[in-house]
Design an enzyme around this catalytic site. Sequence first.
Site, mmCIF file in Angstrom:
data_model
loop_
_atom_site.group_PDB
_atom_site.id
_atom_site.type_symbol
_atom_site.label_atom_id
_atom_site.label_comp_id
_atom_site.label_asym_id
_atom_site.label_seq_id
_atom_site.Cartn_x
_atom_site.Cartn_y
_atom_site.Cartn_z
ATOM 1 C CG ASN A 147 4.072 39.074 61.429
ATOM 2 O OD1 ASN A 147 3.734 39.785 62.377
ATOM 3 N ND2 ASN A 147 4.033 37.754 61.472
ATOM 4 C CD1 TRP A 148 6.425 45.325 61.233
ATOM 5 C CD2 TRP A 148 5.812 46.931 62.680
ATOM 6 N NE1 TRP A 148 6.418 46.528 60.565
ATOM 7 C CE2 TRP A 148 6.044 47.529 61.418
ATOM 8 C CE3 TRP A 148 5.417 47.736 63.746
ATOM 9 C CZ2 TRP A 148 5.893 48.903 61.211
ATOM 10 C CZ3 TRP A 148 5.257 49.099 63.536
ATOM 11 C CH2 TRP A 148 5.497 49.676 62.287
ATOM 12 C CE LYS A 149 7.281 36.691 62.793
ATOM 13 N NZ LYS A 149 8.056 35.463 62.703
ATOM 14 C CG HIS A 166 2.446 33.700 61.797
ATOM 15 N ND1 HIS A 166 3.362 33.015 62.567
ATOM 16 C CD2 HIS A 166 3.154 34.425 60.915
ATOM 17 C CE1 HIS A 166 4.592 33.332 62.151
ATOM 18 N NE2 HIS A 166 4.484 34.181 61.156
ATOM 19 C CD GLU A 175 6.078 33.478 64.972
ATOM 20 O OE1 GLU A 175 5.519 34.564 65.191
ATOM 21 O OE2 GLU A 175 7.148 33.389 64.320
ATOM 22 C CD GLU A 196 5.105 33.499 57.211
ATOM 23 O OE1 GLU A 196 5.703 34.535 56.926
ATOM 24 O OE2 GLU A 196 4.644 33.271 58.342
ATOM 25 N N GLY A 212 12.638 32.949 61.115
ATOM 26 C CA GLY A 212 13.536 33.454 62.140
ATOM 27 C C GLY A 212 14.802 32.629 62.308
ATOM 28 C CB SER A 261 15.143 33.538 56.785
ATOM 29 O OG SER A 261 15.050 33.031 58.114
ATOM 30 N N GLY A 263 9.337 39.054 58.471
ATOM 31 C CA GLY A 263 9.401 39.216 59.918
ATOM 32 C C GLY A 263 10.546 40.139 60.296
ATOM 33 N N GLY A 264 11.661 39.552 60.684
ATOM 34 C CA GLY A 264 12.806 40.322 61.191
ATOM 35 C C GLY A 264 13.222 41.500 60.322
HETATM 36 P P1 13P Z 1 11.265 36.032 59.528
HETATM 37 O O1 13P Z 1 11.281 36.898 58.292
HETATM 38 O O2 13P Z 1 11.785 36.746 60.748
HETATM 39 O O3 13P Z 1 11.872 34.700 59.298
HETATM 40 O O4 13P Z 1 9.706 35.768 59.858
HETATM 41 C C1 13P Z 1 8.880 35.349 58.855
HETATM 42 C C2 13P Z 1 7.489 35.401 59.377
HETATM 43 O O5 13P Z 1 7.113 34.615 60.215
HETATM 44 C C3 13P Z 1 6.593 36.429 58.854
HETATM 45 O O6 13P Z 1 5.283 36.209 59.228
#
Ligand code: 13P
Length: 252
Positions: free
Chosen positions: A9-11, A96, A98, A168, A174, A213, A234-235
């Site tokens: 997930n590149w956000k 998600h 977010e 999640e 993050g 993470s 994510g990251g």
């Molecule tokens: P991180 O891997 O950056 O913690 O993000 C997880 C995430 O929200 C994937 O959708």
Amino acid sequence: MRKKIVAGNWKMNTLPAEGVELAKGVVAGRGEVCSCVNFIVCPPFTHLAMVAEALKGSDVELGAQNCAAEAKGAYTGEVAASMLAALGCKYVILGHSERRQYYGETSETLNKKMAQAYANGLTPIYCVGENLDEREAGKHFDVVKAQIEEVVYNLTEEQFKNLVIAYEPVWAIGTGKTATADQAQEIHAYIRKVLADKFGAAAAECPILYGGSCKPSNAAEIFAKEDVDGGLIGGAALKAEDFLAIGKGFQK
Ligand code: 13P
């Protein structure tokens, strides 16, 4: 045998050209990872067409990070599931944390989005997870149960067969703070039980991904757990090398 999935997930990260480079990097290194691992990349909407081109001829699949709750029409700024499918998306991340937290997505909206995804042949990656207060109050089981009952329980058996769940925990996203492998297993097993209560034996086939993470140094331990079928990253999905290394975490 459940599918093993590593989804990125590149956000809201990368410019389009950077996204294409990242996708090319994943394609280039993909052969070093077991073909049993299904890689999915979910770039921002603006990159989808270009990234689809970069993925051509590889088995790395394309997903989007969201879709509209409506089919089409006067919804300025929204992107319909049909548009995503037309660009080659196979998956769409829905619910998600977010989106729930910053854009007020409720179960009511998510039911509509799920319907749009299925109507257009997309497989939803439906996210659930508790925040820190809920975890500390011991409410995490109830939170994910409600998130599943209010949305996933409305699916038909046929739709359920095309669903990926991502657990999640918001406190791990993050933050560099990962759930322990045991914490992940405990709640993944619980999620599978909640799914089985409604869908019976089909729950054993539903991939449940861990997100929060997740990185090359902890993926193997988490993925080794019985009910963890991969990760939503994510990251660490923003570097092809790290993303691929997470895929190498599969040893089962
Ligand atoms: P991180 O891997 O950056 O913690 O993000 C997880 C995430 O929200 C994937 O959708």
